[in-house]
Design a protein around this motif. Structure first.
Motif, mmCIF file in Angstrom:
data_model
loop_
_atom_site.group_PDB
_atom_site.id
_atom_site.type_symbol
_atom_site.label_atom_id
_atom_site.label_comp_id
_atom_site.label_asym_id
_atom_site.label_seq_id
_atom_site.Cartn_x
_atom_site.Cartn_y
_atom_site.Cartn_z
ATOM 1 N N ASP A 52 0.632 -1.313 0.391
ATOM 2 C CA ASP A 52 0.063 0.273 0.663
ATOM 3 C C ASP A 52 0.904 0.935 -0.331
ATOM 4 O O ASP A 52 1.671 1.255 1.183
ATOM 5 N N THR A 137 -12.417 1.781 0.633
ATOM 6 C CA THR A 137 -11.399 3.332 0.924
ATOM 7 C C THR A 137 -12.284 3.738 -0.149
ATOM 8 O O THR A 137 -13.530 5.341 -0.405
ATOM 9 N N GLY A 161 -5.530 1.896 -10.853
ATOM 10 C CA GLY A 161 -5.349 1.467 -9.231
ATOM 11 C C GLY A 161 -6.244 0.568 -8.453
ATOM 12 O O GLY A 161 -7.397 0.500 -9.159
ATOM 13 N N LYS A 187 -2.772 1.869 -19.955
ATOM 14 C CA LYS A 187 -3.768 2.138 -18.661
ATOM 15 C C LYS A 187 -5.228 2.677 -18.775
ATOM 16 O O LYS A 187 -6.006 2.053 -18.662
ATOM 17 N N ASN A 226 -6.793 10.505 -5.254
ATOM 18 C CA ASN A 226 -5.468 10.011 -4.727
ATOM 19 C C ASN A 226 -3.949 10.024 -4.757
ATOM 20 O O ASN A 226 -3.037 9.378 -4.378
ATOM 21 N N VAL A 227 -3.750 11.737 -5.154
ATOM 22 C CA VAL A 227 -2.630 11.460 -6.230
ATOM 23 C C VAL A 227 -1.742 12.662 -5.726
ATOM 24 O O VAL A 227 -0.467 12.650 -5.567
ATOM 25 N N TYR A 254 4.200 11.307 -1.397
ATOM 26 C CA TYR A 254 5.038 10.463 -0.297
ATOM 27 C C TYR A 254 6.119 10.939 -0.043
ATOM 28 O O TYR A 254 7.022 9.996 0.980
ATOM 29 N N MET A 279 -10.355 11.909 4.089
ATOM 30 C CA MET A 279 -11.055 10.989 4.882
ATOM 31 C C MET A 279 -9.929 9.525 4.960
ATOM 32 O O MET A 279 -8.467 9.818 4.234
HETATM 33 P P1 NAP Z 1 -2.294 2.359 -6.113
HETATM 34 O O1 NAP Z 1 -3.715 3.368 -7.094
HETATM 35 O O2 NAP Z 1 -3.002 0.596 -6.670
HETATM 36 O O3 NAP Z 1 -1.090 2.308 -7.092
HETATM 37 C C1 NAP Z 1 -0.400 3.592 -6.632
HETATM 38 C C2 NAP Z 1 -1.000 3.967 -8.243
HETATM 39 O O4 NAP Z 1 0.051 5.362 -7.813
HETATM 40 C C3 NAP Z 1 0.660 3.884 -9.164
HETATM 41 O O5 NAP Z 1 0.004 2.962 -9.374
HETATM 42 C C4 NAP Z 1 0.678 5.000 -10.053
HETATM 43 O O6 NAP Z 1 0.000 4.912 -11.483
HETATM 44 C C5 NAP Z 1 -0.299 5.888 -9.261
HETATM 45 N N1 NAP Z 1 1.865 6.906 -9.053
HETATM 46 C C6 NAP Z 1 2.324 6.936 -8.617
HETATM 47 N N2 NAP Z 1 3.084 8.032 -8.875
HETATM 48 C C7 NAP Z 1 2.675 9.059 -9.016
HETATM 49 C C8 NAP Z 1 2.208 10.574 -9.366
HETATM 50 N N3 NAP Z 1 4.220 10.907 -9.146
HETATM 51 N N4 NAP Z 1 1.736 10.738 -10.373
HETATM 52 C C9 NAP Z 1 -0.014 10.577 -10.211
HETATM 53 N N5 NAP Z 1 -0.275 8.834 -10.336
HETATM 54 C C10 NAP Z 1 1.351 8.673 -9.651
HETATM 55 O O7 NAP Z 1 -2.635 2.123 -4.910
HETATM 56 P P2 NAP Z 1 -4.392 2.288 -4.323
HETATM 57 O O8 NAP Z 1 -3.861 1.646 -2.947
HETATM 58 O O9 NAP Z 1 -5.093 2.188 -4.774
HETATM 59 O O10 NAP Z 1 -4.150 3.940 -3.093
HETATM 60 C C11 NAP Z 1 -4.228 5.264 -4.037
HETATM 61 C C12 NAP Z 1 -4.635 5.697 -2.686
HETATM 62 O O11 NAP Z 1 -5.630 5.999 -2.340
HETATM 63 C C13 NAP Z 1 -3.155 6.023 -2.370
HETATM 64 O O12 NAP Z 1 -3.322 7.991 -2.247
HETATM 65 C C14 NAP Z 1 -3.317 5.832 -0.700
HETATM 66 O O13 NAP Z 1 -2.591 6.437 0.090
HETATM 67 C C15 NAP Z 1 -4.501 6.633 -0.980
HETATM 68 N N6 NAP Z 1 -5.494 5.846 0.442
HETATM 69 C C16 NAP Z 1 -6.360 5.839 1.359
HETATM 70 C C17 NAP Z 1 -6.425 5.815 2.404
HETATM 71 C C18 NAP Z 1 -6.817 6.304 3.031
HETATM 72 O O14 NAP Z 1 -8.138 5.924 3.782
HETATM 73 N N7 NAP Z 1 -7.302 7.528 3.355
HETATM 74 C C19 NAP Z 1 -6.773 4.046 1.713
HETATM 75 C C20 NAP Z 1 -5.877 3.049 1.314
HETATM 76 C C21 NAP Z 1 -5.239 4.068 0.085
HETATM 77 P P3 NAP Z 1 0.095 5.911 -12.640
HETATM 78 O O15 NAP Z 1 0.260 4.364 -13.838
HETATM 79 O O16 NAP Z 1 -1.331 6.070 -12.736
HETATM 80 O O17 NAP Z 1 0.794 6.206 -12.224
#
Ligand code: NAP
Length: 339
Positions: A52, A137, A161, A187, A226-227, A254, A279
Motif C-alpha cells: 500500500d 476506501t 489502481g 492503463k 489519490n495522487v 509521499y 477521509m
Molecule cells: P494504487 O493506485 O493501486 O497504486 C499507486 C498508483 O499511483 C500507481 O500505480 C501510479 O499509477 C500512481 N502514481 C504513482 N506515482 C504517481 C505520481 N507521481 N503522480 C500520479 N500518479 C502516481 O494504490 P492504492 O492502494 O489504490 O492507493 C491509491 C491512493 O489511495 C493512495 O494515495 C493511498 O495512499 C490512498 N489510500 C487512502 C486510504 C484512506 O483511508 N484515505 C486508504 C487506502 C489508500 P499511474 O501509472 O497511473 O501513475
C-alpha cells in the motif's frame, strides 16, 4: 496442531527512516523461531501480503492517523493467511483469515482486527483489494463523502489502481459520467475497456487542462483524489458549482524530501461553493461488513470487476515490490504472494 520444532519465520523489519524513495538499506531481514501460540492467540501462516502507498507514510516519524512503524519493528501490512495453530476460541486451524499480520511468513495474533475470509467465495487476493481495505476506501470515500448523483461527472486520479479502479466503477453504477486519470496509453485503454470509464486522460502524455476541459465540459462534480500535486491543482481548476473533492491520498507527494506545496488553485473551492474533505477508511470499520457484502454482490453479478496485480516471491521481494506503486508498474491491487 503442534508447530514443527525447526520452523522459522523470516521477517522484513524497518531498519532506518527513508529519505525520499525507500532504499534497500532501510530494511532488515530477520529470522526467528516459530513457537506454539499462547492461550488466547493464534498462529497464522501468511500467504498474501498487501502493498500500500500508505506504507511510505508509516515509515516516517510524524504524527498521523496511525502511529509510525518503529525502527526494528516488523513492517506493518495487511495480509491473508491460514490458521496453523490456535488457542483462540474464535479461530480454528485451517481457516483463512485477514489481519494486520505484517511482512513476515508467520504471525502470532490475539485475534483483534482478524476476520475470516472465504476462499470459495472469491480469490484470496481480492480480500486485500476490492473486498478489502482499498475497495472499502473507494466505497466510503465516493459514496459517503463524494455523494455522487446520477448524471454528474466524477473525476478520479490514480484511476487504474486499486482504489481508483473501484471508484470509477461504483460511480458508473450510480449513473455518473466517469473520467479517469492514469499514466500511460495501456492503463488508459484499460480504464475504458475493462473498468467502463467514459473517458481516460493520460497525465504523462496529455495537457491536463485541455484534456479536462474536453472530457468534463460541464465541470467536475466529484473529484476523487489519490495522487495530489499538479493533478489535484488541475482538477480544482475544473470544479463545477457545489463540487465535492475527496482527499483520499497524495501518492505523488509521499517521497518528497522538501515540504509539500499547497494547491495553488484552492480558491476554486470558494468560487464554486465547493468542499474538500479528507477521509480515512478506518473510521468506517463498523460498516465494513455491510459494504463488503454489497460489493461482493456487484462482483458476483458482473457489475464490478476486480483486478489484482499479484507478484510471486518471498518476503525478501517486499522492498523492491513496494517501489512498483511509486513507478506506476502496478495495475489494480498490488499483492505479494509468498506461498
Ligand atoms: P494504487 O493506485 O493501486 O497504486 C499507486 C498508483 O499511483 C500507481 O500505480 C501510479 O499509477 C500512481 N502514481 C504513482 N506515482 C504517481 C505520481 N507521481 N503522480 C500520479 N500518479 C502516481 O494504490 P492504492 O492502494 O489504490 O492507493 C491509491 C491512493 O489511495 C493512495 O494515495 C493511498 O495512499 C490512498 N489510500 C487512502 C486510504 C484512506 O483511508 N484515505 C486508504 C487506502 C489508500 P499511474 O501509472 O497511473 O501513475
Amino acid at each position: 496442531m503442534t508447530v514443527p520444532a525447526d520452523l522459522t519465520n523470516r521477517q522484513i523489519r524497518l531498519a532506518a527512516r527513508p529519505f525520499g524513495l525507500p532504499k534497500p538499506g532501510d530494511w532488515e531481514l530477520v529470522t526467528e523461531a516459530v513457537t506454539e501460540p499462547e492461550d488466547g492467540r493464534l498462529l497464522v501462516e501468511v500467504s498474501h501480503i498487501s502493498l500500500d502507498p500508505a506504507m511510505r507514510g508509516w515509515m516516517n516519524d510524524v504524527r498521523s492517523y496511525i502511529p509510525p512503524v518503529r525502527i526494528g519493528e516488523v513492517m506493518r501490512a495487511g495480509a491473508i493467511g491460514r490458521v496453523l495453530a490456535s488457542r483462540h476460541r474464535d479461530f480454528a486451524v485451517g481457516e483463512h483469515v485477514y489481519g494486520e499480520f505484517g511482512v513476515q511468513e508467520y504471525a502470532v495474533s490475539d485475534g483483534r482486527g482478524v476476520r475470516r475470509v472465504d476462499p470459495d467465495a472469491a480469490p484470496l487476493p481480492t480480500y486485500l483489494g476490492t473486498l478489502g481495505i482499498t475497495g472499502l476506501t473507494a466505497y466510503f470515500g465516493l459514496l459517503d463523502i463524494g455523494d455522487p448523483q446520477p448524471g454528474q461527472t466524477v473525476l478520479v486520479s490514480g484511476a487504474a489502481g486499486a482504489v481508483g479502479s473501484v471508484v470509477g466503477q461504483i460511480a458508473k453504477l450510480k449513473g455518473c459520467r466517469t473520467v479517469g486519470i492514469a499514466g500511460g496509453a495501456e492503463k488508459c485503454r484499460l480504464l475504458v475497456e475493462e473498468f467502463g470509464f467514459d473517458a481516460a486522460v493520460d497525465y504523462k502524455a496529455e495537457d491536463l487542462k485541455d484534456a479536462l476541459r474536453k472530457h468534463c465540459p460541464d465541470g467536475v462534480d466529484v473529484y476523487f483524489d489519490n495522487v495530489g500535486g499538479d493533478i489535484l491543482d488541475a482538477a480544482l481548476a475544473r470544479l463545477a458549482r457545489g463540487a465535492r473533492v475527496v482527499i483520499c491520498g497524495a501518492i505523488s507527494q509521499y517521497n518528497n524530501t522538501e515540504p509539500t506545496p499547497g494547491p495553488s488553485n484552492y480558491l476554486s473551492l470558494l468560487v464554486n461553493r465547493a468542499s474538500m474533505t479528507g477521509m480515512v477508511v478506518f473510521d468506517y470499520a463498523d460498516r465494513y461488513a455491510v459494504a463488503a457484502a454489497e460489493m461482493a454482490g456487484w462482483l458476483a453479478d458482473g457489475r464490478l470487476r476486480s483486478r489484482e496485480d499479484v507478484v510471486e516471491g518471498d518476503v525478501t521481494a517486499f522492498p523492491e515490490t513496494l517501489l512498483r506503486l511509486f513507478s506506476g508498474a502496478n495495475v489494480g491491487k498490488l499483492v505479494l504472494r509468498i506461498r
